[in-house]
Design a protein around this motif. Structure first.
Motif, mmCIF file in Angstrom:
data_model
loop_
_atom_site.group_PDB
_atom_site.id
_atom_site.type_symbol
_atom_site.label_atom_id
_atom_site.label_comp_id
_atom_site.label_asym_id
_atom_site.label_seq_id
_atom_site.Cartn_x
_atom_site.Cartn_y
_atom_site.Cartn_z
ATOM 1 N N LEU A 96 10.806 29.818 -2.059
ATOM 2 C CA LEU A 96 10.179 31.084 -2.431
ATOM 3 C C LEU A 96 8.683 30.993 -2.197
ATOM 4 O O LEU A 96 8.039 30.024 -2.620
ATOM 5 N N ALA A 97 8.146 32.010 -1.531
ATOM 6 C CA ALA A 97 6.711 32.081 -1.279
ATOM 7 C C ALA A 97 6.292 33.534 -1.404
ATOM 8 O O ALA A 97 7.112 34.449 -1.294
ATOM 9 N N SER A 98 4.997 33.746 -1.623
ATOM 10 C CA SER A 98 4.517 35.122 -1.735
ATOM 11 C C SER A 98 3.091 35.227 -1.237
ATOM 12 O O SER A 98 2.392 34.229 -1.087
ATOM 13 N N ALA A 99 2.694 36.464 -0.983
ATOM 14 C CA ALA A 99 1.346 36.764 -0.510
ATOM 15 C C ALA A 99 0.936 38.125 -1.065
ATOM 16 O O ALA A 99 1.791 38.945 -1.391
ATOM 17 N N PRO A 100 -0.373 38.360 -1.180
ATOM 18 C CA PRO A 100 -0.849 39.604 -1.811
ATOM 19 C C PRO A 100 -0.733 40.873 -0.961
ATOM 20 O O PRO A 100 -0.921 41.960 -1.478
ATOM 21 N N ASN A 101 -0.402 40.741 0.336
ATOM 22 C CA ASN A 101 -0.259 41.962 1.139
ATOM 23 C C ASN A 101 0.751 41.741 2.267
ATOM 24 O O ASN A 101 1.125 40.617 2.569
ATOM 25 N N ASP A 102 1.170 42.851 2.854
ATOM 26 C CA ASP A 102 2.217 42.819 3.877
ATOM 27 C C ASP A 102 1.822 41.995 5.103
ATOM 28 O O ASP A 102 2.643 41.274 5.668
ATOM 29 N N ARG A 103 0.580 42.109 5.499
ATOM 30 C CA ARG A 103 0.109 41.381 6.685
ATOM 31 C C ARG A 103 0.211 39.869 6.462
ATOM 32 O O ARG A 103 0.626 39.119 7.355
ATOM 33 N N GLN A 104 -0.141 39.418 5.270
ATOM 34 C CA GLN A 104 -0.054 37.989 4.980
ATOM 35 C C GLN A 104 1.398 37.523 4.858
ATOM 36 O O GLN A 104 1.717 36.404 5.238
ATOM 37 N N VAL A 105 2.265 38.385 4.336
ATOM 38 C CA VAL A 105 3.692 38.054 4.284
ATOM 39 C C VAL A 105 4.191 37.779 5.699
ATOM 40 O O VAL A 105 4.829 36.755 5.963
ATOM 41 N N LYS A 106 3.902 38.678 6.631
ATOM 42 C CA LYS A 106 4.333 38.499 8.025
ATOM 43 C C LYS A 106 3.725 37.244 8.643
ATOM 44 O O LYS A 106 4.386 36.512 9.375
ATOM 45 N N SER A 107 2.472 36.988 8.333
ATOM 46 C CA SER A 107 1.791 35.824 8.877
ATOM 47 C C SER A 107 2.436 34.525 8.389
ATOM 48 O O SER A 107 2.635 33.587 9.166
ATOM 49 N N ILE A 108 2.782 34.465 7.112
ATOM 50 C CA ILE A 108 3.452 33.284 6.564
ATOM 51 C C ILE A 108 4.798 33.082 7.253
ATOM 52 O O ILE A 108 5.142 31.976 7.663
ATOM 53 N N PRO A 154 15.978 30.588 12.820
ATOM 54 C CA PRO A 154 16.809 31.213 11.781
ATOM 55 C C PRO A 154 18.021 31.907 12.395
ATOM 56 O O PRO A 154 17.936 32.485 13.476
ATOM 57 N N VAL A 155 19.141 31.825 11.686
ATOM 58 C CA VAL A 155 20.334 32.534 12.150
ATOM 59 C C VAL A 155 20.239 34.014 11.785
ATOM 60 O O VAL A 155 20.946 34.842 12.354
ATOM 61 N N ARG A 156 19.344 34.316 10.845
ATOM 62 C CA ARG A 156 19.153 35.706 10.429
ATOM 63 C C ARG A 156 17.745 35.865 9.894
ATOM 64 O O ARG A 156 17.195 34.981 9.254
ATOM 65 N N ARG A 157 17.141 37.021 10.199
ATOM 66 C CA ARG A 157 15.812 37.374 9.698
ATOM 67 C C ARG A 157 15.906 38.817 9.247
ATOM 68 O O ARG A 157 16.272 39.692 10.033
ATOM 69 N N GLU A 158 15.564 39.067 7.994
ATOM 70 C CA GLU A 158 15.660 40.418 7.446
ATOM 71 C C GLU A 158 14.360 40.826 6.763
ATOM 72 O O GLU A 158 13.647 39.984 6.234
ATOM 73 N N GLY A 159 14.097 42.130 6.762
ATOM 74 C CA GLY A 159 12.967 42.676 6.023
ATOM 75 C C GLY A 159 11.698 42.867 6.808
ATOM 76 O O GLY A 159 10.653 43.154 6.239
ATOM 77 N N ASP A 160 11.766 42.720 8.129
ATOM 78 C CA ASP A 160 10.561 42.833 8.960
ATOM 79 C C ASP A 160 9.884 44.193 8.900
ATOM 80 O O ASP A 160 8.664 44.286 8.953
ATOM 81 N N ARG A 161 10.666 45.249 8.814
ATOM 82 C CA ARG A 161 10.107 46.591 8.934
ATOM 83 C C ARG A 161 9.021 46.858 7.894
ATOM 84 O O ARG A 161 7.924 47.283 8.222
ATOM 85 N N ASP A 162 9.324 46.590 6.636
ATOM 86 C CA ASP A 162 8.356 46.862 5.581
ATOM 87 C C ASP A 162 7.480 45.662 5.257
ATOM 88 O O ASP A 162 6.407 45.815 4.690
ATOM 89 N N ALA A 163 7.948 44.475 5.581
ATOM 90 C CA ALA A 163 7.239 43.217 5.313
ATOM 91 C C ALA A 163 6.881 43.062 3.836
ATOM 92 O O ALA A 163 5.862 42.483 3.495
ATOM 93 N N ARG A 164 7.723 43.574 2.968
ATOM 94 C CA ARG A 164 7.526 43.396 1.527
ATOM 95 C C ARG A 164 8.333 42.202 1.029
ATOM 96 O O ARG A 164 7.978 41.575 0.046
ATOM 97 N N TRP A 165 9.425 41.915 1.722
ATOM 98 C CA TRP A 165 10.274 40.778 1.384
ATOM 99 C C TRP A 165 11.023 40.407 2.656
ATOM 100 O O TRP A 165 11.931 41.100 3.085
#
Length: 113
Positions: A13-25, A41-52
């Protein structure tokens, strides 16, 4: 996790204060794991909103969340019965930052009203 949940051995589990940093991580995790271990990864989900964003590497599932989602969903609490894997000191130094950031955002939003 595998004793409690049969779909994976571990969650990271990791987190970041904004969407741009989430995508960067997420991008950095993917790049390093691919470069060092040839893992994709065999699967990647949540790219559109980059909230999770979830990266599923089968044996390990990586969750990178916006700080607000990290506090709201509290996956640590949900999976509290699972044993924790010891992390390096530099990783442990940031524990609790998501909750502190989410509280700061809520305080600032309250002041704006």
């Amino acid at each position: 996790m595998s004793d409690v949940l049969s779909i994976t051995d571990a969650f990271l589990l990791a987190s970041a204060p904004n969407d741009r940093q989430v995508k960067s991580i997420v991008d950095e995790i993917e790049e390093r794991l691919n470069k060092q271990f040839g893992a994709k990864p065999v699967r990647r989900e949540g790219d559109r909103d980059a909230r999770w964003i979830l990266l599923d590497y089968v044996d390990i599932v990586v969750h990178v969340q916006h700080s607000e989602e990290r506090v709201f969903y509290a996956l640590e609490r949900l999976w509290k019965d699972c044993p924790e894997i010891e992390l390096p000191e530099e990783a442990k130094a940031t524990r609790g930052k998501a909750e502190a950031h989410a509280q700061q955002q809520a305080d600032e939003a309250g002041e704006a009203m």
